[in-house]
Design a protein around this motif. Structure first.
Motif, PDB file in Angstrom:
ATOM      1  N   VAL A 194       1.032  -0.835  -0.377  1.00 22.91           N
ATOM      2  CA  VAL A 194       0.086   0.502  -0.139  1.00 22.91           C
ATOM      3  C   VAL A 194       0.804   1.420  -0.191  1.00 22.91           C
ATOM      4  CG1 VAL A 194       0.010   0.060   2.408  1.00 22.91           C
ATOM      5  CG2 VAL A 194      -1.801   0.884   1.084  1.00 22.91           C
ATOM      6  N   TYR A 195       0.597   2.475  -0.451  1.00 19.80           N
ATOM      7  CA  TYR A 195       1.443   3.453  -0.681  1.00 19.80           C
ATOM      8  C   TYR A 195       0.586   4.691  -1.183  1.00 19.80           C
ATOM      9  CZ  TYR A 195       0.209   2.348  -5.928  1.00 19.80           C
ATOM     10  OH  TYR A 195      -0.659   1.982  -7.044  1.00 19.80           O
ATOM     11  N   GLY A 196       0.558   5.423  -1.032  1.00 22.69           N
ATOM     12  CA  GLY A 196      -0.065   6.965  -0.700  1.00 22.69           C
ATOM     13  C   GLY A 196       0.415   8.354   0.023  1.00 22.69           C
ATOM     14  N   GLY A 197      -0.277   9.004   0.194  1.00 19.50           N
ATOM     15  CA  GLY A 197      -0.075   9.871   0.435  1.00 19.50           C
ATOM     16  C   GLY A 197      -1.486  10.859   1.450  1.00 19.50           C
ATOM     17  N   GLN A 198      -0.857  12.090   2.411  1.00 13.86           N
ATOM     18  CA  GLN A 198      -2.278  12.515   3.506  1.00 13.86           C
ATOM     19  C   GLN A 198      -1.605  13.970   3.637  1.00 13.86           C
ATOM     20  OE1 GLN A 198       0.302  10.469   4.396  1.00 13.86           O
ATOM     21  NE2 GLN A 198       1.578  11.217   5.916  1.00 13.86           N
ATOM     22  N   LEU A 199      -2.763  14.205   4.209  1.00 19.27           N
ATOM     23  CA  LEU A 199      -2.265  15.991   5.022  1.00 19.27           C
ATOM     24  C   LEU A 199      -3.087  16.365   5.806  1.00 19.27           C
ATOM     25  CD1 LEU A 199      -5.389  18.195   3.246  1.00 19.27           C
ATOM     26  CD2 LEU A 199      -3.980  17.249   0.846  1.00 19.27           C
TER      27      LEU A 199
END
Length: 207
Positions: A69-74
Motif C-alpha cells: 500500500v502506498y499514498g499520501g496524506q495532508l
C-alpha cells in the motif's frame, strides 16, 4: 545613593540571569504537533472478502489478498498541551488482487477522511487513535465486470515521533470495514463482505 545604585545593579543582574535561565525552557515548550502537515506513507495491507450463500445450510467462502500500500496524506493538528487533536485526509493505492481465479477482485484507490486524538508521552512523541470515513474502489477482474466504490469506516492507532522541528515519522495500524452487498447466484443471492487490515509507516512535513 551608593546603596540605590548597588540595588539597581543587583536587580538588573537578577533580571538578566532569570531571562537567560528561562529562555531554554521556553524554547523547549515550543509545540511540535501543531499546524498543517503533508506527507507520504508506505506499508502492507490485507483485504479479506467473504461470500455467504443463501442455501440451507448456508456456506461461507473466505479469501484474503496481501499487497503493498502506498499514498499520501495532508491534515491539521492542534496541540492543546498534553494532548493533540487533528483531522486528516489521505488517498492510497494497493498492489495485488483479492480472490480465486474464478472470482478475482482488484483493489483500487481508497480515500479516507478521519479525525484523530492523541496524548503526548514526551514533548517529541505522540500516541494516538483515529477513526472516520473510508471509500474504497473494487474492480471485478475475472469475470470482467464494472468497478464499484464501497463506503465504510476505518479505525486505527499509531505512534508518531518528531525528527526535527518540521518533520515527523509515524507507524500505524488500521482496520477498515466496507460493508456488504448481494450478488445473484444459483440457489439464491450471495452476500459479499469486505474487511481490511493494514500497517503503514509514514513521514510528515510540518509547516
Amino acid at each position: 545613593m551608593r546603596m540605590k545604585i548597588y540595588s539597581m545593579k543587583l536587580f538588573v543582574f537578577c533580571a538578566m540571569s532569570t531571562a537567560a535561565l528561562t529562555a531554554p525552557a521556553a524554547a523547549q515548550e515550543t509545540t511540535i504537533f501543531d499546524g498543517p502537515f503533508v506527507g507520504v506513507q508506505l506499508g502492507w495491507q490485507q483485504d479479506r472478502r467473504s461470500a455467504t450463500t443463501s442455501l440451507v445450510p448456508p456456506t461461507t467462502t473466505r479469501v484474503t489478498g496481501d499487497g503493498l500500500v502506498y499514498g499520501g496524506q495532508l491534515g491539521y493538528d492542534a496541540n492543546i498541551g498534553g494532548a493533540v487533536l487533528g483531522v486528516e485526509g489521505s488517498i492510497i493505492g494497493r498492489t495485488g488482487s483479492n480472490g480465486p481465479a474464478a472470482l478475482d477482485y482488484e483493489t483500487g484507490r481508497t480515500i479516507n477522511v478521519t479525525a484523530r486524538a492523541g496524548l503526548l508521552v514526551s514533548p517529541e512523541s505522540l500516541l494516538y487513535a483515529r477513526g472516520g470515513y473510508s471509500n474504497a474502489r473494487f474492480s471485478l477482474a475475472n469475470p470482467a465486470g464494472n468497478s464499484e466504490s464501497r463506503d465504510g469506516y476505518t479505525l486505527g492507532a499509531g505512534y508518531e515521533r518528531s525528527l526535527t522541528d518540521t518533520m515527523s515519522a509515524r507507524i500505524e495500524y488500521a482496520y477498515s470495514n466496507h460493508g456488504s452487498y448481494s450478488l445473484p447466484g444459483m440457489g439464491g443471492p450471495v452476500v459479499i463482505n469486505y474487511r481490511r487490515h493494514g500497517v503503514t509507516a509514514g513521514f510528515n512535513l510540518r509547516f
